[in-house]
Design an enzyme around this catalytic site. Structure first.
Site, PDB file in Angstrom:
ATOM      1  N   SER A  90     -10.119 -16.439   4.193  1.00 16.04           N
ATOM      2  CA  SER A  90     -11.154 -16.484   5.232  1.00 16.04           C
ATOM      3  C   SER A  90     -10.665 -16.061   6.601  1.00 16.04           C
ATOM      4  O   SER A  90     -11.484 -15.829   7.499  1.00 16.04           O
ATOM      5  CB  SER A  90     -11.733 -17.899   5.316  1.00 16.04           C
ATOM      6  N   GLU A 114      25.364  18.240  -2.624  1.00 14.77           N
ATOM      7  CA  GLU A 114      25.397  18.496  -1.187  1.00 14.77           C
ATOM      8  C   GLU A 114      25.934  19.877  -0.804  1.00 14.77           C
ATOM      9  O   GLU A 114      25.551  20.415   0.232  1.00 14.77           O
ATOM     10  CB  GLU A 114      26.251  17.419  -0.496  1.00 14.77           C
TER      11      GLU A 114
END
Length: 720
Positions: free
Chosen positions: A375, A103
């Site tokens: 379906s 960082e």
């Protein structure tokens, strides 16, 4: 001109030039001084009323984000609950080094603000890359002391942040600042601070983290959701290795240590940490996911946001009761269910069930799982056909099997031959052979595009087999897709959040209704008429007709995939578009009372019970009505693989007689004799039909390959 005169002119000219240059730089100096004095006054004004930054407690301040239901009741709060502050002596030395190297590599050299880091970030961004310039100290200030100003993307906030960061470095040691930072930052999964993260991901204390584990955790703050070790282990491992390389480059580990840690497999061991689940955990987790797409983790978890959602507690309670009651009656502890209900007129999500028990399974089956719809996908093929001008009364040979392509043979469930019947009847009976011919006639690309336009976000390849529901789709997207029909052909995205306010009450987001017309209301009318056939005939329809109590028009479609792994019912009323799924978390044949499951004894009862409760006492409404009717092309313009058209003048079809008797594994028997003759001008005459009960569980696609790539071999579906 004399020599003396020329010299005098040159001397005067030289002095004039000298005076001009001196005056110019003098002017710049005075202008710069004036600007600095002016800027100094501005900066001095910006630094008034700074919050207290002298106490270490100031850097742990946060305010919960509150989530509201549609009735204004609080349903969740996101806050720093899973944070256990520890001293730096209780943190692995690997973690202390990894976070700095990742960082803020010059953390120990700068004094709160890093000019070199700023120049480096500018150079990277000018080169097309992306890199931040904020130091660890600045990040700590921004996310804690100046959290009230986190939405202010202004120079003033940057100056205040830099000033406090510099003052912090005068008051606290680097060790203290790093310790406060590691106790504050967010690591994902509601874990704030390195100790909570260690327990959450590895079920161990921070002081016991190995090099590989520390690198994994210290790679998370940049984007906890993207590098989530639980959900995205591949990305997490790649990020971990980047952190290890940065540690090596900084001289904090040797090449041997770096290479050995990179070779380790990423093994997590989830620990128990409390979370702010709220009343409806699957929904509130989904809302949090949406927020994290637009806000950083610290803003969501401690920014004091007020989030107003669409969930209706009454409708949600109806969904929860229906799912619980029906799953309990089945008695299969492994069976899961998911349900999403959407208001078609707004796109608002009114109810969401992501599983039977959030405590035992936090994976949201309504939004994260992609299961084959079987379906129930045929509805998208139907809409594409109607929109292309296919008459729902056109006749199609729905016998079984069908050689759909040289390498792909399709069967109806149980090899049932339905004869030559209308498209509408083929939909009600869920004929695979009929609908494969429909998608071939219309074009798989048009069906895929129709599904996308109606709300399906997953990639739907343009294969003929997609009409059988072979591509996994989340439940929420099926509900969204069906809502396009219920709204009269207008698609709206599924909406969970209507408004967001910051901690000061300022509106930072407000939903705007932007419906998009996918097809005409006349086409929607025709689709609804066809879909009503599912609720008016057959075993599924008998469940609906015998148990539905509310006075509302209902239409829908069932879906069953191969070996009854996924059971669906997607139904619509004017007020709600609902998708219900049942199955196992790990796919397998669903068993209900010792036999393969079916929508009629799983998803359909859940749907009916839900609608009865959610719409109890609600006045009857009607689906949007079109001014006219849909326009259809001549039947002769459609070419079906196995359907022979005889006469455009009379719309006749070849004579065909079929008698078929089927007994499935559940003992349900169908005997049907069907005759179709030219004299009937394409009408279908049924001799005798005896149906003891509806056919049992269906099958999706068996085998892979063939010209369709997605599915080949035999296919079938038992839904009606």
């Amino acid at each position: 001109m004399s020599i003396r005169t020329r010299r005098a002119h040159r001397h005067a000219s030289t002095h004039a030039v000298g005076f001009g240059v001196a005056g110019f730089f003098g002017f710049l100096a005075l202008l710069t001084l004036a600007l600095f004095m002016s800027l100094g006054g501005v900066v001095s004004n910006w630094l008034q009323d700074l919050p207290d930054y002298t106490s270490a407690k100031a850097y742990l301040v946060s305010e919960p984000t509150t989530v509201y239901a549609s009735d204004g009741s609080v349903i969740a709060e996101y806050y720093i609950q899973n944070r256990r502050s520890v001293d730096s002596s209780e943190i692995s030395d690997y973690a202390l080094k990894a976070i700095v190297d990742t960082e803020d590599v010059r953390f120990y050299q700068h004094h709160g603000v890093d000019p070199q880091g700023i120049l480096r970030a500018v150079a990277v961004q000018l080169g097309g890359g992306s890199e931040g310039a904020s130091t660890i100290t600045q990040q700590l200030v921004r996310n804690t002391v100046l959290s009230d100003e986190q939405f202010d993307m202004t120079l003033k906030r940057k100056v205040r942040e830099a000033y406090i960061a510099i003052q912090m470095e005068k008051m606290f040691t680097k060790k203290q600042i790093l310790n406060m930072y590691l106790n504050t930052i967010y690591f994902g999964h509601s874990a704030y601070g390195i100790e909570a993260a260690s327990i959450t991901y590895f079920n161990k204390h921070a002081k016991d983290l190995t090099l590989a584990e520390a690198a994994t955790l210290c790679g998370l703050p940049q984007s906890p959701s993207v590098y989530d070790p639980f959900q995205n282990p591949t990305a997490a491992k790649k990020r971990r290795n980047i952190v290890l390389e940065r540690m090596y480059a900084a001289g904090d580990i040797t090449r041997k240590q770096c290479d050995a840690a990179k070779k380790e497999e990423l093994v997590t061991n989830e620990g128990t940490m409390e979370d702010s689940e709220g009343k409806y955990p699957y929904f509130t987790d989904y809302v949090k996911t949406l927020l994290l797409k637009d806000f950083d983790q610290d803003t969501v978890m401690q920014g004091g946001l007020k989030v107003y959602t669409t969930i209706d507690p009454t409708v949600q309670a109806a969904a929860q009761d229906s799912v619980r009651k029906n799953l309990d009656s089945i008695g299969n502890d492994q069976l899961q269910a998911a349900l999403v209900a959407i208001d078609p007129s707004t796109g608002y999500i009114k109810a969401m069930i992501g599983g039977r028990d959030y405590e035992s399974n936090k994976f949201n089956l309504a939004t994260q799982a992609e299961r084959q719809p079987g379906s129930s996908f045929k509805t998208y093929t139907l809409c594409a056909a109607l929109n292309a001008g296919m008459n729902p009364q056109i006749y199609i040979n729905c016998n079984s099997p069908l050689q759909a392509s040289p390498t792909w043979k399709v069967n109806n469930f149980g090899h049932t031959s339905y004869g030559t019947i209308t498209l509408a009847k083929a939909f009600a009976l869920s004929s695979n052979t009929g609908f494969v011919q429909v998608i071939q006639a219309v074009g798989a690309d048009k069906v895929s595009q129709m599904a996308t336009d109606m709300g399906v976000d997953v990639d739907i390849p343009a294969y003929d087999s997609i009409t059988l529901g072979t591509i996994g789709i989340p439940v929420i997207q099926m509900a969204e897709g069906y809502s396009t029909i219920a709204s009269g052909g207008y698609h709206r995205d599924a909406v969970a959040i209507t408004k967001i306010e910051d901690r000061n009450g300022n509106v930072v987001y407000k939903h705007k209704d932007k419906p998009k017309q996918v097809f005409s209301t006349a086409v929607a009318d025709a689709a609804i008429d066809v879909m009503k056939g599912v609720t008016q005939a057959g075993g599924t329809a008998s469940v609906i007709s015998q148990t539905l109590k509310v006075d509302q028009p209902v239409a829908g479609k069932t879906g069953t995939t191969e070996n009854a792994r996924d059971l669906w019912y997607c139904g619509i009323t004017p007020q709600l578009s609902v998708a219900v799924w049942c199955g196992y978390t790990t796919e397998g044949t669903v068993m209900v009372h010792g036999a393969s499951g079916h929508p009629y004894n799983t998803t359909v009862p859940i749907y009916v019970d839900f609608i009865n409760s959610a719409l109890s006492g609600v006045a009857r409404a009607e689906f949007p009505k079109a001014d006219g009717t849909a326009t259809y092309k001549s039947n002769s313009s459609w070419k079906f693989t196995a359907t022979k058209y005889v006469s455009e003048k009379t719309d006749q079809y070849r004579s065909y007689t079929n008698e078929q008797t089927n007994t499935n594994s559940n003992g349900y028997t169908d005997t049907t004799t069907t005759t179709n003759s030219p004299q009937n001008y394409g009408t279908n005459t049924t001799g005798t039909t005896t149906t003891t009960q509806e056919t049992g569980a269906g099958a999706g696609a068996e085998g892979t390959g063939g010209t369709d790539a997605a599915a080949g071999g035999e296919a079938g579906d038992g839904t009606r």
